[in-house]
Design a protein around this motif. Structure first.
Motif, PDB file in Angstrom:
ATOM      1  N   VAL A  43       0.946  -1.155  -0.063  1.00 23.00           N
ATOM      2  CA  VAL A  43      -0.034  -0.005  -0.077  1.00 23.00           C
ATOM      3  C   VAL A  43       0.672   1.256   0.156  1.00 23.00           C
ATOM      4  N   ASP A  44       0.335   2.210  -0.352  1.00 19.85           N
ATOM      5  CA  ASP A  44       0.942   3.635  -0.575  1.00 19.85           C
ATOM      6  C   ASP A  44       1.732   3.845  -1.568  1.00 19.85           C
ATOM      7  N   ALA A  45       2.077   2.970  -2.386  1.00 20.38           N
ATOM      8  CA  ALA A  45       2.978   3.137  -3.403  1.00 20.38           C
ATOM      9  C   ALA A  45       2.727   2.523  -4.684  1.00 20.38           C
ATOM     10  N   VAL A  46       1.271   1.966  -4.715  1.00 17.18           N
ATOM     11  CA  VAL A  46       0.899   1.283  -5.769  1.00 17.18           C
ATOM     12  C   VAL A  46      -0.429   2.059  -6.437  1.00 17.18           C
ATOM     13  N   LYS A  47       0.028   2.169  -7.847  1.00 18.60           N
ATOM     14  CA  LYS A  47      -1.179   3.154  -8.528  1.00 18.60           C
ATOM     15  C   LYS A  47      -1.746   2.174  -9.520  1.00 18.60           C
ATOM     16  N   ILE A  48      -2.994   2.427 -10.090  1.00 17.67           N
ATOM     17  CA  ILE A  48      -3.690   1.607 -10.979  1.00 17.67           C
ATOM     18  C   ILE A  48      -3.644   2.404 -12.317  1.00 17.67           C
ATOM     19  N   VAL A  49      -2.937   1.664 -13.308  1.00 17.95           N
ATOM     20  CA  VAL A  49      -2.766   2.358 -14.620  1.00 17.95           C
ATOM     21  C   VAL A  49      -3.365   1.291 -15.801  1.00 17.95           C
ATOM     22  N   ASP A  50      -4.518   1.604 -16.254  1.00 16.19           N
ATOM     23  CA  ASP A  50      -5.135   1.037 -17.159  1.00 16.19           C
ATOM     24  C   ASP A  50      -5.607  -0.301 -16.764  1.00 16.19           C
TER      25      ASP A  50
END
Length: 82
Positions: A43-50
């Motif tokens: 958590v805190d460093a994962v983004k969702i891209v497409d």
């Protein structure tokens, strides 16, 4: 890669992971994404891209530094309390 459910915090990063087969009992804040096993529960460093979970390495470094500073302050407070 496997399919999991996540919720996103106000900062735009994953704040919760849910690893269940069906979405039947999940709150509305969760949505399905694909993620590498290594990222699940980060958590805190994962983004969702497409629709795919992606590690933001710069943010991960920022979080590690912030957490290290917090731990160091807590240790110093415990030492001072002795």
């Amino acid at each position: 890669m496997r399919e999991v459910y996540v919720s996103i915090g106000e900062n735009g990063y994953v704040q919760e992971w849910c690893d269940i087969e069906g979405k039947d009992n999940l709150p509305e804040r969760f949505f399905k994404v694909k993620a590498d096993e290594k990222l699940i529960y980060n958590v805190d460093a994962v983004k969702i891209v497409d629709g795919i979970a992606v590690l933001d390495k710069k943010e991960q470094q920022n979080v590690m530094i912030a957490n290290g500073d917090l731990i160091n302050r807590q240790i110093q407070e415990e030492i001072n309390a002795l």
